[in-house]
Design a protein around this motif. Structure first.
Motif, PDB file in Angstrom:
ATOM      1  N   LEU A 154       0.722  -1.246   0.061  1.00  0.00           N
ATOM      2  CA  LEU A 154      -0.043   0.057   0.208  1.00  0.00           C
ATOM      3  C   LEU A 154       0.948   1.258   0.139  1.00  0.00           C
ATOM      4  CD1 LEU A 154      -2.691   1.115   0.067  1.00  0.00           C
ATOM      5  CD2 LEU A 154      -2.714   1.139   2.559  1.00  0.00           C
ATOM      6  N   PHE A 155       1.919   1.106   0.759  1.00  0.00           N
ATOM      7  CA  PHE A 155       2.757   2.452   0.906  1.00  0.00           C
ATOM      8  C   PHE A 155       3.896   2.607   0.028  1.00  0.00           C
ATOM      9  CE2 PHE A 155       0.023   2.467   4.897  1.00  0.00           C
ATOM     10  CZ  PHE A 155      -0.394   3.679   4.845  1.00  0.00           C
ATOM     11  N   TYR A 156       4.148   1.524  -0.754  1.00  0.00           N
ATOM     12  CA  TYR A 156       5.114   1.761  -1.820  1.00  0.00           C
ATOM     13  C   TYR A 156       5.015   3.024  -2.772  1.00  0.00           C
ATOM     14  CZ  TYR A 156       8.423   0.861  -5.612  1.00  0.00           C
ATOM     15  OH  TYR A 156       9.523   0.985  -6.583  1.00  0.00           O
ATOM     16  N   HIS A 157       5.835   3.778  -2.723  1.00  0.00           N
ATOM     17  CA  HIS A 157       5.686   4.843  -3.633  1.00  0.00           C
ATOM     18  C   HIS A 157       6.347   4.800  -4.987  1.00  0.00           C
ATOM     19  CE1 HIS A 157       6.787   9.168  -4.893  1.00  0.00           C
ATOM     20  NE2 HIS A 157       5.804   9.237  -4.625  1.00  0.00           N
ATOM     21  N   ASP A 158       5.674   4.906  -5.695  1.00  0.00           N
ATOM     22  CA  ASP A 158       5.918   5.070  -7.457  1.00  0.00           C
ATOM     23  C   ASP A 158       5.440   6.329  -7.989  1.00  0.00           C
ATOM     24  OD1 ASP A 158       6.371   4.532 -10.130  1.00  0.00           O
ATOM     25  OD2 ASP A 158       5.352   2.796 -10.154  1.00  0.00           O
ATOM     26  N   LYS A 159       6.765   6.964  -8.156  1.00  0.00           N
ATOM     27  CA  LYS A 159       6.171   8.475  -8.737  1.00  0.00           C
ATOM     28  C   LYS A 159       5.430   8.498 -10.214  1.00  0.00           C
ATOM     29  CE  LYS A 159      10.383   9.438 -10.928  1.00  0.00           C
ATOM     30  NZ  LYS A 159      10.230   9.228 -12.462  1.00  0.00           N
ATOM     31  N   ASN A 160       5.395   7.613 -10.873  1.00  0.00           N
ATOM     32  CA  ASN A 160       4.857   7.364 -12.076  1.00  0.00           C
ATOM     33  C   ASN A 160       3.332   6.760 -12.060  1.00  0.00           C
ATOM     34  OD1 ASN A 160       7.020   7.911 -13.919  1.00  0.00           O
ATOM     35  ND2 ASN A 160       7.908   5.992 -13.612  1.00  0.00           N
ATOM     36  N   TYR A 161       2.990   6.317 -10.697  1.00  0.00           N
ATOM     37  CA  TYR A 161       1.356   6.215 -10.646  1.00  0.00           C
ATOM     38  C   TYR A 161       0.870   6.813  -9.572  1.00  0.00           C
ATOM     39  CZ  TYR A 161       1.675   2.594 -14.319  1.00  0.00           C
ATOM     40  OH  TYR A 161       1.956   2.113 -15.587  1.00  0.00           O
ATOM     41  N   PRO A 162       0.917   8.144  -9.419  1.00  0.00           N
ATOM     42  CA  PRO A 162       0.150   8.616  -8.370  1.00  0.00           C
ATOM     43  C   PRO A 162      -1.286   8.378  -8.207  1.00  0.00           C
ATOM     44  CG  PRO A 162       0.439  10.412 -10.163  1.00  0.00           C
ATOM     45  CD  PRO A 162       0.951   8.921 -10.533  1.00  0.00           C
ATOM     46  N   VAL A 163      -1.956   8.199  -7.036  1.00  0.00           N
ATOM     47  CA  VAL A 163      -3.311   7.959  -6.980  1.00  0.00           C
ATOM     48  C   VAL A 163      -3.855   9.144  -6.049  1.00  0.00           C
ATOM     49  CG1 VAL A 163      -5.003   6.363  -5.704  1.00  0.00           C
ATOM     50  CG2 VAL A 163      -2.759   5.348  -6.703  1.00  0.00           C
ATOM     51  N   ILE A 164      -3.202   9.730  -5.208  1.00  0.00           N
ATOM     52  CA  ILE A 164      -3.671  10.750  -4.336  1.00  0.00           C
ATOM     53  C   ILE A 164      -2.381  11.953  -4.566  1.00  0.00           C
ATOM     54  CG2 ILE A 164      -4.282  11.721  -2.162  1.00  0.00           C
ATOM     55  CD1 ILE A 164      -6.564  10.265  -3.244  1.00  0.00           C
ATOM     56  N   ILE A 165      -2.769  13.199  -4.811  1.00  0.00           N
ATOM     57  CA  ILE A 165      -1.906  14.227  -4.838  1.00  0.00           C
ATOM     58  C   ILE A 165      -2.247  15.147  -3.690  1.00  0.00           C
ATOM     59  CG2 ILE A 165      -0.752  16.095  -6.244  1.00  0.00           C
ATOM     60  CD1 ILE A 165      -1.391  14.619  -8.663  1.00  0.00           C
TER      61      ILE A 165
END
Length: 88
Positions: free
Chosen positions: A69-80
């Motif tokens: 859930l908390f893995y950050h992938d800058k190419n797939y933002p869900v919430i900004i």
């Protein structure tokens, strides 16, 4: 405040001339800086391809591990997320 994104970033466009035609961290920052001024806006994105897929398919956050859930992938933002300061 926050906005929903759920669109993959075009890294090609992002690095060359900007990816502004939808909600991206780059576009949100530019738009908010027009009102609040350069240096008065902080923007952070949250999400990854798995959390984006889970949202589309109706999979709850409880069905994912914390790491997924908390893995950050800058190419797939869900919430900004946006924090803007009005300096007087």
């Amino acid at each position: 405040m926050s906005v929903a994104s759920l669109c993959p970033i075009s890294e090609y466009d992002y690095k060359r001339w900007g990816d502004y035609w939808r909600f991206t961290d780059m576009g949100i920052k530019r738009d908010f800086e027009e009102i609040f001024g350069v240096g008065n806006v902080e923007v952070v994105s949250y999400g990854n391809v798995l959390s984006a897929t889970a949202e589309i398919q109706g999979i709850s956050a409880q069905e994912l591990t914390v790491r997924e859930l908390f893995y950050h992938d800058k190419n797939y933002p869900v919430i900004i997320g946006i924090k803007a300061y009005k300096r007087i």
